[in-house]
Write an enzyme that holds these catalytic residues in place. Structure first.
Site, PDB file in Angstrom:
ATOM      1  N   GLU A 233       3.436   3.909   6.277  1.00 51.29           N
ATOM      2  CA  GLU A 233       2.570   3.341   5.926  1.00 51.29           C
ATOM      3  C   GLU A 233       1.547   3.930   4.929  1.00 51.29           C
ATOM      4  O   GLU A 233       1.443   5.286   5.013  1.00 51.29           O
ATOM      5  CB  GLU A 233       1.903   2.748   7.274  1.00 51.29           C
ATOM      6  N   ASP A 234       0.518   3.315   4.434  1.00 50.71           N
ATOM      7  CA  ASP A 234      -0.485   4.045   3.733  1.00 50.71           C
ATOM      8  C   ASP A 234      -1.488   4.495   4.651  1.00 50.71           C
ATOM      9  O   ASP A 234      -1.953   5.607   4.646  1.00 50.71           O
ATOM     10  CB  ASP A 234      -1.006   3.130   2.605  1.00 50.71           C
TER      11      ASP A 234
ATOM     12  N   PHE B 199     -14.259   3.524   3.929  1.00 56.28           N
ATOM     13  CA  PHE B 199     -13.081   2.671   3.019  1.00 56.28           C
ATOM     14  C   PHE B 199     -12.689   3.510   1.964  1.00 56.28           C
ATOM     15  O   PHE B 199     -13.534   4.012   1.282  1.00 56.28           O
ATOM     16  CB  PHE B 199     -13.723   1.486   2.706  1.00 56.28           C
TER      17      PHE B 199
ATOM     18  N   ARG C 247      -4.922   1.057  -7.007  1.00 59.88           N
ATOM     19  CA  ARG C 247      -3.946   1.504  -6.206  1.00 59.88           C
ATOM     20  C   ARG C 247      -3.473   2.861  -7.036  1.00 59.88           C
ATOM     21  O   ARG C 247      -2.782   3.764  -6.653  1.00 59.88           O
ATOM     22  CB  ARG C 247      -2.806   0.556  -6.058  1.00 59.88           C
TER      23      ARG C 247
ATOM     24  N   GLY D  45       0.815  -1.318   0.032  1.00 52.59           N
ATOM     25  CA  GLY D  45      -0.065   0.052  -0.043  1.00 52.59           C
ATOM     26  C   GLY D  45       0.829   1.225   0.057  1.00 52.59           C
ATOM     27  O   GLY D  45       0.238   2.332  -0.590  1.00 52.59           O
TER      28      GLY D  45
ATOM     29  N   LYS E  56      -7.090   6.701  10.450  1.00 51.62           N
ATOM     30  CA  LYS E  56      -8.656   6.518  10.943  1.00 51.62           C
ATOM     31  C   LYS E  56      -8.690   6.135  12.344  1.00 51.62           C
ATOM     32  O   LYS E  56      -8.962   5.054  12.812  1.00 51.62           O
ATOM     33  CB  LYS E  56      -9.199   5.188  10.089  1.00 51.62           C
TER      34      LYS E  56
ATOM     35  N   ASP F 109      -5.873  -0.180  -1.981  1.00 56.33           N
ATOM     36  CA  ASP F 109      -6.537  -0.924  -3.015  1.00 56.33           C
ATOM     37  C   ASP F 109      -7.718  -1.706  -2.375  1.00 56.33           C
ATOM     38  O   ASP F 109      -7.935  -1.313  -1.098  1.00 56.33           O
ATOM     39  CB  ASP F 109      -5.773  -2.298  -3.310  1.00 56.33           C
TER      40      ASP F 109
ATOM     41  N   ASP G 251      -5.577   1.638  10.732  1.00 55.84           N
ATOM     42  CA  ASP G 251      -6.890   1.548  10.586  1.00 55.84           C
ATOM     43  C   ASP G 251      -7.184   1.138  12.119  1.00 55.84           C
ATOM     44  O   ASP G 251      -7.283   1.821  13.050  1.00 55.84           O
ATOM     45  CB  ASP G 251      -7.239   0.615   9.565  1.00 55.84           C
TER      46      ASP G 251
END
Ligand code: IMP
Ligand code: MG
Length: 182
Positions: free
Chosen positions: A93-94, A146, A159, A38, A125, A153, A97
């Site tokens: 990191e992307d 989301f 992506r 990611g 998040k 992705d 969560d």
């Protein structure tokens, strides 16, 4: 699909983060660790604006143990444990969560005894957290939706989108994320 964060807004924020990282790691042998898959887009944009001649990049790959997703067990490949000894490390990191991936990644990397260990995430998040995890650099805090694009992705798709886009639950007809890749 709705654009949550435009390509221009991402670009501006990435440059700000890079400026902070440049300052914080001035003259240090910083090891940047992008988390595949990611973070590949974010990390490649980010490092291009970090001014540090001693910076190196080493990727790691994260995937979930099949069938054990609910336990949050994750698997790490390419962990550069010997290389990070006594060096400052910045994980890229992307998205954070539930916080499980980063929490486990922190534990795994601490085994290599880095001089310091920080986390930079494009998206956060906080409302989804199951494990208390705090990233040191955060691009954008986003609501419990989301999102895809800019490296993120659904089922390995989208992506390549240049912006961050929200996907409604009823739009996931193209296939839910099976959790085997990150
Ligand atoms: P965690 O729950 O903090 O462990 O997040 C782990 C991974 O879930 C992230 O690195 C992403 O790959 C994926 N993920 C979480 N939220 C989203 C999202 O909104 N879109 C796409 N991937 C996500
Ligand atoms: Mg993913």
């Amino acid at each position: 699909m709705n654009v949550l964060i435009s390509a221009v807004d991402i670009h501006v924020r990435v440059k700000q983060l890079a400026r902070d990282i440049t300052t914080d790691y001035y003259k240090q042998e910083l090891i940047v660790i992008p988390v595949l898959n990611g973070a590949f887009v974010f990390a490649s944009d980010l490092v291009r604006y970090v001014h540090n001649p001693k910076l190196t990049v080493s990727f790691i790959k994260v995937s979930s143990y099949q069938g054990q997703l609910s336990t949050g067990r994750v698997k790490f490949d390419l962990l550069p444990l010997a290389a990070i000894h006594n060096k400052p490390v910045l994980v890229v990191e992307d998205i954070v969560d539930t916080g499980r991936t980063c929490t486990e990644l922190r534990e795994a990397l601490l085994v290599g005894m880095p001089a310091s260990l920080k986390f930079c995430t494009l998206l956060d998040k906080p409302s989804r957290r199951l494990t208390p995890f705090h990233a040191d650099y955060v691009g954008f805090e986003i609501p419990n939706k989301f999102v895809i694009g800019y490296g993120l992705d659904i089922d390995e798709r989208y992506r390549q989108l240049p912006e961050i886009v929200t996907l409604d639950r009823n739009e996931t007809v193209i296939g839910g994320n099976n959790g085997t890749t990150r």
